[in-house]
Design an enzyme around this catalytic site. Structure first.
Site, PDB file in Angstrom:
ATOM      1  N   CYS A 273      17.242 -18.557  38.219  1.00 21.70           N
ATOM      2  CA  CYS A 273      18.140 -19.436  37.446  1.00 21.70           C
ATOM      3  C   CYS A 273      18.772 -20.563  38.256  1.00 21.70           C
ATOM      4  O   CYS A 273      18.541 -21.733  37.992  1.00 21.70           O
ATOM      5  CB  CYS A 273      19.243 -18.595  36.810  1.00 21.70           C
ATOM      6  SG  CYS A 273      18.615 -17.359  35.684  1.00 21.70           S
TER       7      CYS A 273
HETATM    8  N1  NAD Z   1      16.574 -13.016  35.130  1.00 20.89           N
HETATM    9  C1  NAD Z   1      17.823 -13.394  34.875  1.00 20.89           C
HETATM   10  O1  NAD Z   1      18.769 -12.893  35.493  1.00 20.89           O
HETATM   11  C2  NAD Z   1      18.140 -14.444  33.813  1.00 20.89           C
HETATM   12  C3  NAD Z   1      19.477 -14.618  33.443  1.00 20.89           C
HETATM   13  C4  NAD Z   1      19.787 -15.539  32.464  1.00 20.89           C
HETATM   14  C5  NAD Z   1      18.788 -16.293  31.878  1.00 20.89           C
HETATM   15  N2  NAD Z   1      17.492 -16.136  32.250  1.00 20.89           N
HETATM   16  C6  NAD Z   1      16.501 -16.952  31.549  1.00 20.89           C
HETATM   17  O2  NAD Z   1      15.791 -16.115  30.652  1.00 20.89           O
HETATM   18  C7  NAD Z   1      14.430 -16.552  30.553  1.00 20.89           C
HETATM   19  C8  NAD Z   1      13.489 -15.396  30.881  1.00 20.89           C
HETATM   20  O3  NAD Z   1      13.691 -14.988  32.232  1.00 20.89           O
HETATM   21  P1  NAD Z   1      13.243 -13.580  32.789  1.00 20.89           P
HETATM   22  O4  NAD Z   1      13.968 -13.426  34.081  1.00 20.89           O
HETATM   23  O5  NAD Z   1      13.374 -12.506  31.775  1.00 20.89           O
HETATM   24  O6  NAD Z   1      11.683 -13.858  33.043  1.00 20.89           O
HETATM   25  P2  NAD Z   1      10.539 -12.784  33.349  1.00 20.89           P
HETATM   26  O7  NAD Z   1       9.455 -13.516  34.056  1.00 20.89           O
HETATM   27  O8  NAD Z   1      11.134 -11.550  33.960  1.00 20.89           O
HETATM   28  O9  NAD Z   1      10.017 -12.340  31.915  1.00 20.89           O
HETATM   29  C9  NAD Z   1       9.341 -13.179  31.052  1.00 20.89           C
HETATM   30  C10 NAD Z   1       8.322 -12.349  30.289  1.00 20.89           C
HETATM   31  O10 NAD Z   1       7.730 -13.209  29.331  1.00 20.89           O
HETATM   32  C11 NAD Z   1       6.355 -12.938  29.290  1.00 20.89           C
HETATM   33  N3  NAD Z   1       5.690 -14.090  28.708  1.00 20.89           N
HETATM   34  C12 NAD Z   1       5.262 -15.221  29.309  1.00 20.89           C
HETATM   35  N4  NAD Z   1       4.721 -16.072  28.408  1.00 20.89           N
HETATM   36  C13 NAD Z   1       4.827 -15.457  27.216  1.00 20.89           C
HETATM   37  C14 NAD Z   1       4.449 -15.825  25.907  1.00 20.89           C
HETATM   38  N5  NAD Z   1       3.859 -16.994  25.669  1.00 20.89           N
HETATM   39  N6  NAD Z   1       4.725 -14.955  24.916  1.00 20.89           N
HETATM   40  C15 NAD Z   1       5.327 -13.767  25.167  1.00 20.89           C
HETATM   41  N7  NAD Z   1       5.687 -13.361  26.393  1.00 20.89           N
HETATM   42  C16 NAD Z   1       5.442 -14.203  27.397  1.00 20.89           C
HETATM   43  C17 NAD Z   1       5.984 -12.627  30.714  1.00 20.89           C
HETATM   44  O11 NAD Z   1       4.783 -11.885  30.798  1.00 20.89           O
HETATM   45  C18 NAD Z   1       7.205 -11.804  31.160  1.00 20.89           C
HETATM   46  O12 NAD Z   1       7.040 -10.430  30.891  1.00 20.89           O
HETATM   47  C19 NAD Z   1      14.315 -17.751  31.466  1.00 20.89           C
HETATM   48  O13 NAD Z   1      14.538 -18.917  30.727  1.00 20.89           O
HETATM   49  C20 NAD Z   1      15.451 -17.553  32.435  1.00 20.89           C
HETATM   50  O14 NAD Z   1      15.891 -18.785  32.990  1.00 20.89           O
HETATM   51  C21 NAD Z   1      17.139 -15.208  33.205  1.00 20.89           C
END
Ligand code: NAD
Length: 436
Positions: A273
């Site tokens: 992030c």
């Molecule tokens: N990790 C954190 O602490 C956090 C906190 C706040 C916000 N975010 C935001 O949340 C969002 C997701 O982050 P995350 O950390 O969960 O990512 P991540 O990579 O852990 O998970 C994303 C998942 O989405 C899947 N994916 C990818 N393309 C896809 C599609 N077209 N359809 C369905 N699934 C798909 C991936 O295989 C993966 O399992 C981002 O925008 C991030 O900036 C993350």
């Protein structure tokens, strides 16, 4: 009853089927929370290996137990790669990645691909919520027109909100339920349905006047951190030159009961992030002829930290008559922050690459990352080294990059010939400790 009242009713009764798209660090805990409260949940991911693991009751994230997945399975949760099943869901919550491309511009492809994948399967009486962090305007400029290709009208028979995920990985004091959730709907009806979607699973839903305000709120939160961390990183370099301990200064300043919030310097920014999200705004602001100078400056300071740490390692070795070339360097902690297993954007990886490029021999120890699994931009054929008196004594330098609580700091201090501490973990000065 109007469509929105019908949907609110089914959400309130917890009869609504919740679809979570993207089962990663954000999607998986959210799925668990909905299942815990009693909603039927269907998870979607493009990664078949993850889907298979979840359906087998296994977890691929360290802080999420297999038991919790099995408990959700027992309550009816299952995962699929079949996006046509979006039709079965009353709510579709998008939790997919929003990284930067190689030009450091927003890469919305995951969000847009997921949106395109569900459009043919939409039906009246559904709500779509975007949780991925993104630039202000994404929901109305990018999602709305695509979703309306289904023939449905947003605000009447389909509802659209932006509600950013907030998480502090590794912090046991907050859970999905207790972290207040910001939400902005495209229309007032969308906001009402959004409130019903989250109201049963999250203690406090904070509604805003628009999706744009909600998108900007998430960016403000992360920009606030990036800029303040940049500030203390800059001050760390100044203090180092002036022979002042920045950590002592921060501890003292933090005793002020008002008007000061402590931020802690480190070897650089990490995680999915803070190093990334601010540049979503930088990119969008250009469309308005504006530059985001604080963001750029903080980015510059933070991005230079690994290089500065490497220079401190080189100096510390030099003071002991050693060169970086050929030195055995044991890096402690390769996750981007303490007590988690997440390596994304971790400054440790850049440190390892910079040190290796200078001819150092690298090993690492991280109780949360037993083996280095290949990443998109990084690859090391390494396994975590156990911390023993022998492994510590064999290193020319132990570089403390991530201060996990599970490290035995006394043992490290006793046996490492040289410790370069990038986190201010060691407060007492010692012959073998250099702050960086
Ligand atoms: N990790 C954190 O602490 C956090 C906190 C706040 C916000 N975010 C935001 O949340 C969002 C997701 O982050 P995350 O950390 O969960 O990512 P991540 O990579 O852990 O998970 C994303 C998942 O989405 C899947 N994916 C990818 N393309 C896809 C599609 N077209 N359809 C369905 N699934 C798909 C991936 O295989 C993966 O399992 C981002 O925008 C991030 O900036 C993350």
């Amino acid at each position: 009853m109007t469509t929105n009242n019908q949907l609110i009713d089914v959400l309130d009764r917890k009869d609504a089927r919740i679809g979570i798209l993207g089962l990663g660090y954000v999607g998986l805990p959210l799925m668990l929370r909905y299942a815990e409260v009693g909603y039927p949940v269907l998870g979607f991911d493009i990664d078949l290996a993850k889907v298979d693991q979840l359906n087998a009751g296994q977890s691929y994230i360290e802080h999420i137990s297999a038991d919790s997945i099995q408990a959700a399975r027992a309550k009816g949760f299952s995962a699929t790669t079949d996006f046509s099943r979006a039709r079965e869901c009353d709510a579709l919550i998008l939790c997919v990645p929003t990284p930067l491309n190689k030009y450091r511009e927003p890469d919305l492809s995951y969000v847009l691909d997921t949106t395109e994948a569900i459009v043919p399967h939409l039906r009246p009486g559904q709500i779509v919520s975007l949780e991925s962090t993104t630039w202000p305007g994404t929901t109305d400029e990018e999602l709305k027109p695509r979703l309306e290709r289904s023939g449905l009208t947003i605000g009447q028979d389909l509802f659209l909100v932006f509600s950013p995920e907030r998480e502090d990985p590794g912090n046991p004091n907050y859970s999905t339920r207790t972290i207040p959730k910001v939400l902005g709907g495209l229309t007032p009806a969308c906001t009402r349905v959004g409130q019903a979607l989250y109201g049963q699973v999250i203690d406090q839903v904070v509604t805003l006047s628009s999706t744009r305000a909600a998108e900007m709120t998430k960016l403000l939160e992360n920009i606030h951190r990036a800029v303040n961390i940049g500030l203390v990183n800059e001050l760390k370099i100044v203090c180092d030159r002036m022979d002042i301990d920045i950590h002592e200064v921060i501890r003292a300043a933090a005793t002020k009961p008002f008007g000061f919030t402590p931020y802690y310097p480190g070897p650089g920014l990490g995680g999915h992030c803070i190093p990334i999200d601010p540049f979503y705004l930088t990119w969008k602001a250009r469309e308005y002829g504006l530059s985001t100078r604080f963001i750029e400056l903080a980015g510059e300071v933070n991005a230079n930290m690994p290089q500065w740490v490497v220079s401190k390692v080189a100096d510390a070795l030099n003071d002991r008559g050693k060169a970086l070339k050929g030195a055995k360097i044991l890096v402690l902690g390769i996750a981007y922050k303490k007590n988690v297993d997440d390596r994304r954007e971790s400054p440790s990886l850049e440190l390892m690459e910079l040190l290796q490029a200078k001819g150092a021999e690298i090993s690492y120890s991280d109780p949360h990352v037993p083996r280095f699994l290949k990443m998109r931009r990084h690859d090391f054929d390494l396994e975590s080294v156990p911390l023993t008196p022998e492994t510590l004594a064999a290193a020319d330098c132990v570089l403390l990059a991530t201060d996990h609580d599970r490290f035995d700091y006394e043992l490290i201090k006793r046996h490492a010939p040289l410790i370069v501490d990038t986190r201010g973990r060691y407060q007492e000065p010692a012959e073998n400790i250099v702050q960086a």
